[in-house]
Design an enzyme around this catalytic site. Structure first.
Site, PDB file in Angstrom:
ATOM      1  N   ASP A   1       0.942  -1.336   0.116  1.00 33.78           N
ATOM      2  CA  ASP A   1      -0.023   0.257  -0.046  1.00 33.78           C
ATOM      3  C   ASP A   1       0.867   1.195   0.117  1.00 33.78           C
ATOM      4  OD1 ASP A   1      -3.166   0.312   0.660  1.00 33.78           O
ATOM      5  OD2 ASP A   1      -1.842   2.231   1.155  1.00 33.78           O
ATOM      6  N   SER A   2       0.338   2.217  -0.437  1.00 30.02           N
ATOM      7  CA  SER A   2       1.153   3.630  -0.384  1.00 30.02           C
ATOM      8  C   SER A   2       1.148   4.446   0.785  1.00 30.02           C
ATOM      9  CB  SER A   2       0.815   4.620  -1.626  1.00 30.02           C
ATOM     10  OG  SER A   2      -0.673   4.711  -1.313  1.00 30.02           O
TER      11      SER A   2
ATOM     12  N   CYS B   1     -14.360   0.036  -7.030  1.00 35.57           N
ATOM     13  CA  CYS B   1     -15.481   0.590  -5.976  1.00 35.57           C
ATOM     14  C   CYS B   1     -15.798   1.821  -6.810  1.00 35.57           C
ATOM     15  CB  CYS B   1     -14.900   0.673  -4.690  1.00 35.57           C
ATOM     16  SG  CYS B   1     -13.433   1.648  -4.528  1.00 35.57           S
TER      17      CYS B   1
ATOM     18  N   ASN C   1       4.356   2.480  -4.536  1.00 36.83           N
ATOM     19  CA  ASN C   1       3.200   2.595  -5.654  1.00 36.83           C
ATOM     20  C   ASN C   1       2.857   1.502  -6.168  1.00 36.83           C
ATOM     21  OD1 ASN C   1       2.379   3.357  -8.124  1.00 36.83           O
ATOM     22  ND2 ASN C   1       2.559   5.507  -7.534  1.00 36.83           N
ATOM     23  N   ALA C   2       1.509   1.101  -6.355  1.00 36.84           N
ATOM     24  CA  ALA C   2       1.146  -0.242  -6.892  1.00 36.84           C
ATOM     25  C   ALA C   2       1.763  -0.333  -8.360  1.00 36.84           C
ATOM     26  CB  ALA C   2      -0.201  -0.338  -6.861  1.00 36.84           C
TER      27      ALA C   2
ATOM     28  N   ASP D   1      -7.239  -4.424  -5.113  1.00 41.82           N
ATOM     29  CA  ASP D   1      -8.572  -3.504  -4.755  1.00 41.82           C
ATOM     30  C   ASP D   1      -7.979  -1.947  -4.655  1.00 41.82           C
ATOM     31  OD1 ASP D   1     -10.834  -2.880  -3.393  1.00 41.82           O
ATOM     32  OD2 ASP D   1     -10.345  -3.596  -1.365  1.00 41.82           O
TER      33      ASP D   1
HETATM   34  C1  LIG Z   1     -10.042   0.353  -1.550  1.00 41.14           C
HETATM   35  S1  LIG Z   1      -8.807   0.622  -0.725  1.00 41.14           S
HETATM   36  C2  LIG Z   1      -8.203  -0.984  -0.332  1.00 41.14           C
HETATM   37  C3  LIG Z   1      -8.903  -1.585   0.904  1.00 41.14           C
HETATM   38  C4  LIG Z   1      -8.508  -2.782   1.330  1.00 41.14           C
HETATM   39  N1  LIG Z   1      -8.400  -3.894   0.279  1.00 41.14           N
HETATM   40  C5  LIG Z   1      -9.081  -3.575   2.559  1.00 41.14           C
HETATM   41  O1  LIG Z   1      -9.859  -4.299   2.326  1.00 41.14           O
HETATM   42  O2  LIG Z   1      -9.224  -3.014   3.464  1.00 41.14           O
HETATM   43  C6  LIG Z   1      -7.481   1.586  -1.703  1.00 41.14           C
HETATM   44  C7  LIG Z   1      -6.157   1.687  -0.883  1.00 41.14           C
HETATM   45  O3  LIG Z   1      -5.168   1.764  -1.867  1.00 41.14           O
HETATM   46  C8  LIG Z   1      -4.034   2.494  -1.423  1.00 41.14           C
HETATM   47  N2  LIG Z   1      -3.366   3.499  -2.650  1.00 41.14           N
HETATM   48  C9  LIG Z   1      -3.830   4.525  -3.214  1.00 41.14           C
HETATM   49  N3  LIG Z   1      -3.261   4.705  -4.324  1.00 41.14           N
HETATM   50  C10 LIG Z   1      -2.361   3.915  -4.371  1.00 41.14           C
HETATM   51  C11 LIG Z   1      -1.109   3.597  -5.096  1.00 41.14           C
HETATM   52  N4  LIG Z   1      -0.845   4.357  -6.108  1.00 41.14           N
HETATM   53  N5  LIG Z   1      -0.224   2.529  -4.743  1.00 41.14           N
HETATM   54  C12 LIG Z   1      -0.545   1.776  -3.823  1.00 41.14           C
HETATM   55  N6  LIG Z   1      -1.584   2.038  -3.033  1.00 41.14           N
HETATM   56  C13 LIG Z   1      -2.428   3.166  -3.096  1.00 41.14           C
HETATM   57  C14 LIG Z   1      -4.944   3.478  -0.492  1.00 41.14           C
HETATM   58  O4  LIG Z   1      -4.030   3.912   0.754  1.00 41.14           O
HETATM   59  C15 LIG Z   1      -5.863   2.420   0.172  1.00 41.14           C
HETATM   60  O5  LIG Z   1      -5.404   1.768   1.385  1.00 41.14           O
END
Ligand SMILES: C[S@@+](CC[C@H](N)C(=O)[O-])C[C@H]1O[C@@H](n2cnc3c(N)ncnc32)[C@H](O)[C@@H]1O
Length: 356
Positions: free
Chosen positions: A212-213, A301, A240-241, A261
């Site tokens: 996660d970021s 989502c 960063n994903a 996700d």
């Molecule tokens: C929909 S939530 C994920 C929820 C998680 N799977 C759960 O069930 O609790 C999206 C997540 O993506 C992270 N995020 C946003 N942009 C990102 C990126 N570019 N790279 C990695 N993580 C990122 C956010 O911090 C957040 O935790």
């Protein structure tokens, strides 16, 4: 509310700031404020009764009130064991007397279940859109703002005054269990937040990497792992994903189970095309890194991305890299976030599980 011919259409809550000026609350004309408050109490009771019928006894956290889906437009309430987490998304629901009535009914209904604290979670962007004065997230009733809750037998920390959404992504509760059923081998949870999927995967997999970021989210994820000992230790990574998936593919890394996700890429209809390109890039990279027989759990989502758009994107990604993808399950949000026929906005989460 009246039709052009003056025929009564019902009653609605109004906002002088939102693009959605009116939100229907009743198909009858409510005669006065007293009737409105009585209706709100009744809707709260009905929402609770609905959850009591369908949420399993071992779920200590779930959504109690889901706005329009429960006839309470603009009100969200989640339960985290003994704490209720409340969000008001509209001018009407933020009115002190309306909030008071909703809270009083909620506490009355849960009096025998030791639910004693209520926190209000604030999304500053929504308050700005509704032209509501800025306010901090805060304790409204009781003394507790933090707890530990279990879902699907896994324990999580909850802090009512920090984190995203109302604290956790409770809409994924049933999808965590579904992902766990198919998970095997080495697993990767991309966009892991506080570890919801990763902790479920760890029950079935030999190794789990989760990315996660958000550093604060990962810190809670590590604490959540410590609450659930006895499984392979999870490798938590900050990054960063998109970069991670690109570098991993270049390095030839492979997995048997991958969960994607991401946050909502399509915040409005206008950026649907860009959003679909983003989803496709992620899914292409994940499909490439899956071993034969691997499982992909892929979510969106974004309300503006329809089920058909999402499946089309996945089909096109699979075709581009000549992968044969079998649909195992096509899922949505957990049942405590009801989808109402006739209110399409109540269906937003897509979770597709496939064998690759
Ligand atoms: C929909 S939530 C994920 C929820 C998680 N799977 C759960 O069930 O609790 C999206 C997540 O993506 C992270 N995020 C946003 N942009 C990102 C990126 N570019 N790279 C990695 N993580 C990122 C956010 O911090 C957040 O935790």
């Amino acid at each position: 509310m009246q039709s052009e011919r003056g025929r009564p259409l019902g009653s609605a809550l109004s906002s002088n700031a939102s693009q959605i000026a009116l939100r229907m609350i009743s198909q009858s004309v409510l005669s006065d404020e007293g009737e409105l408050l009585g209706l709100l109490r009744q809707r709260v009771r009905e929402a609770i009764a609905y959850r009591r019928r369908l949420v399993p006894a071992d779920a200590e956290a779930y959504r109690l009130i889901f706005s329009e889906a429960d006839g309470l437009p603009g009100l969200i309430v989640d339960r985290y064991r003994q704490i209720l987490s409340l969000q008001t998304l509209t001018q009407a629901m933020d009115r002190a007397d309306i909030k008071e009535v909703a809270i009083a009914e909620l506490l009355e209904q849960f009096a025998s279940e030791a639910v004693s604290s209520v926190v209000q979670r604030v999304d500053p962007r929504i308050r700005e859109l509704e032209q509501l004065p800025p306010a901090p997230s805060r304790l409204l009733r009781g003394e507790e703002t933090a707890t530990v809750y279990a879902i699907n037998g896994i324990r999580f920390h909850y802090d009512g005054l920090s984190g995203q959404k109302t604290g956790a992504f409770l809409d994924q509760r049933e999808n965590y269990a579904a992902a766990q059923r198919y998970a095997h081998g080495s697993a990767l949870d991309v966009f892991c937040y506080q570890g919801g999927f990763a902790l479920h995967l760890a029950r079935k997999c030999d190794s789990v990497t989760a990315l996660d970021s958000s550093r604060p989210a990962l810190e809670v994820a590590e604490q959540n792992e410590a609450l659930n000992p006895g499984r392979p230790s999870i490798e938590w990574m900050e990054g960063n994903a998109f970069d991670f998936l690109k570098d991993s593919a270049t390095a030839g890394r492979e997995y048997d189970t991958i969960v994607l996700d991401p946050p909502a890429f399509a915040k409005s209809r206008r950026n649907l095309e860009t959003a679909l390109r983003g989803y496709k890039e992620l899914n292409l990279r994940a499909l490439r890194m899956l071993r034969r027989g691997g499982v992909l759990v892929t979510c969106s989502c974004s309300y503006h991305v329809s089920d058909a758009d999402f499946l089309d994107m996945l089909r096109s990604a699979a075709a581009d890299i000549h992968r044969n993808v079998r649909l195992l399950e096509h899922r949505g949000q957990a049942q405590d976030h009801p989808t109402v026929l006739g209110i399409p906005e109540t269906h937003y989460l897509k979770c597709v599980i496939c064998s690759v």
